[in-house]
Design a protein around this motif. Sequence first.
Motif, mmCIF file in Angstrom:
data_model
loop_
_atom_site.group_PDB
_atom_site.id
_atom_site.type_symbol
_atom_site.label_atom_id
_atom_site.label_comp_id
_atom_site.label_asym_id
_atom_site.label_seq_id
_atom_site.Cartn_x
_atom_site.Cartn_y
_atom_site.Cartn_z
ATOM 1 N N TRP A 1 0.841 -1.195 0.000
ATOM 2 C CA TRP A 1 0.000 0.000 0.000
ATOM 3 C C TRP A 1 0.881 1.251 0.000
ATOM 4 C CZ3 TRP A 1 -5.353 1.257 0.496
ATOM 5 C CH2 TRP A 1 -6.215 0.158 0.384
ATOM 6 N N LYS B 1 1.518 3.861 -3.113
ATOM 7 C CA LYS B 1 0.770 5.073 -2.756
ATOM 8 C C LYS B 1 -0.715 4.934 -3.089
ATOM 9 C CE LYS B 1 4.861 7.979 -3.211
ATOM 10 N NZ LYS B 1 5.484 9.161 -3.819
ATOM 11 N N THR C 1 -4.495 5.108 -2.340
ATOM 12 C CA THR C 1 -5.287 5.965 -1.456
ATOM 13 C C THR C 1 -6.761 5.581 -1.435
ATOM 14 O OG1 THR C 1 -5.617 7.585 -3.233
ATOM 15 C CG2 THR C 1 -3.728 7.917 -1.772
ATOM 16 N N SER C 2 -7.190 4.682 -2.319
ATOM 17 C CA SER C 2 -8.606 4.304 -2.352
ATOM 18 C C SER C 2 -8.746 2.929 -2.987
ATOM 19 C CB SER C 2 -9.422 5.331 -3.147
ATOM 20 O OG SER C 2 -8.988 5.377 -4.496
ATOM 21 N N HIS D 1 -2.046 13.071 1.166
ATOM 22 C CA HIS D 1 -2.911 11.902 1.069
ATOM 23 C C HIS D 1 -2.364 10.854 0.097
ATOM 24 C CE1 HIS D 1 -6.376 13.646 3.311
ATOM 25 N NE2 HIS D 1 -5.842 14.776 2.892
ATOM 26 N N GLU D 2 -1.295 11.173 -0.621
ATOM 27 C CA GLU D 2 -0.823 10.285 -1.686
ATOM 28 C C GLU D 2 0.225 9.283 -1.221
ATOM 29 O OE1 GLU D 2 0.205 12.207 -5.263
ATOM 30 O OE2 GLU D 2 -1.698 13.257 -5.450
ATOM 31 N N ALA E 1 -3.000 7.811 4.043
ATOM 32 C CA ALA E 1 -3.712 6.806 3.258
ATOM 33 C C ALA E 1 -3.969 5.536 4.070
ATOM 34 C CB ALA E 1 -2.945 6.466 1.988
#
Length: 423
Positions: free
Chosen positions: A112, A116, A118-119, A312-313, A389
């Motif tokens: 993860w 990177k 994030t979703s 967030h990345e 994240a």
Amino acid sequence: MMSASLCTDLGELFIYSCGTTLEAKHLQAPEPESRVLGLYFSCSWNGSCRQFRQKLMEFYTAVNAKCERGSRRLEVVLISSDQAKEEWAKDFDGTPWLSIPFEDQDRKLLLWKKHKVTSVPTLIFLDSHTGKLITKNGVALVSEDPTGKEFPWKPQLFAEVMEGPLIRNIEGPQELKELEGYILGLYFSAHWCPPCRGFTPFLVETYKKLKEKGEKFEIIFVSSDRSDGSFTQYFSEMPWLAVPYADEKRRSSLNRLYSIQGIPTLILLDAERNVITPHGRPAVLDDPECKHFPWYPKPVNILTETNATLLHEGPCLVLFVDSEEEELVPALQLLQPIAEKIIAEYKLRDEEPPLVFYCAEEDDNISDSLRDFTNLPESAPLLTILDIATRAKYVCDVEEITPAIVEEFVSQFLEGKLQPEPI
């Protein structure tokens, strides 16, 4: 054979839904040159993941249907974020691909962070021989090419993807070759997107300033509009070039080439068409006078409201200091050589750096918001690594921050020796 570095990243053991285990060394057997590995980041309770799961199964079957028995052109590894083994098992049951065992949380977290993510769902395609990224937009790619007609979608050169005329409102068609020696901005945007409409006027002003200065700079609009009418209306506000809306294949290929996962996105390319930065939007917003054009990334950034979105990345090192200039400048100087060393090391591996470095002023609004969100202590100086994240933080709360302390903190993080605290 599978890339050794990729094999190291993935670890040693996988499992099929039938319960059979597979060691990584068996993925290193000679395979067709077109072999692709998909890293599938998913979660069983997510509605989008449940919908995509069936699409991916059909795609996986179609791509591998013509292979000899026992061989595959595409292999997929599930990297689940489920918190209960029963949920993971239910989601994994009946699928034809591999999974990292539920218990191997460290390996999942490593992947993860490395990619990177994030979703979910996120599907990343890699060349299994070299470990090189094909695209991070696997979810969109499977939806666009459900039977794998263009598999294995090897990345094309920018010049190949861009081949064809470009248009401008006040002039006739223009060819890319006329822009030799120019810095290029690829602007992925759409009229239906409020942040895009907010950023476009600012970008227009920036474009005009650079033209007035005589800079060899051009922007190419790559539309994500939903109709030709919306494209025409939106493009009428822009003084630069665009890929024709009717050329859907070229627009899609550019999205794939640069792994566009959200808009607005401004990617800056140098004269040789290497990426200067994929984060042109915050760079432009933080430099209204264009003093730092063409916005090469800095080893250490001062945290602002615009570049804070990049937190967030992936993992970011943030050093909080007092708001006085005599504190901020030494902090930047302290982090600079450490950041430069890491950037150089990973550039030799042809990989992105695993950390982005920031200095944050203690009494700044964005710093206060970040401290509140991550529940950090109010002390300064404060050295942290934030991985929003994965909702994890690492805190080094000492009275004095020295280069040795920072290097040791970063080294332990990269080696997986630090224990995360939840955000």
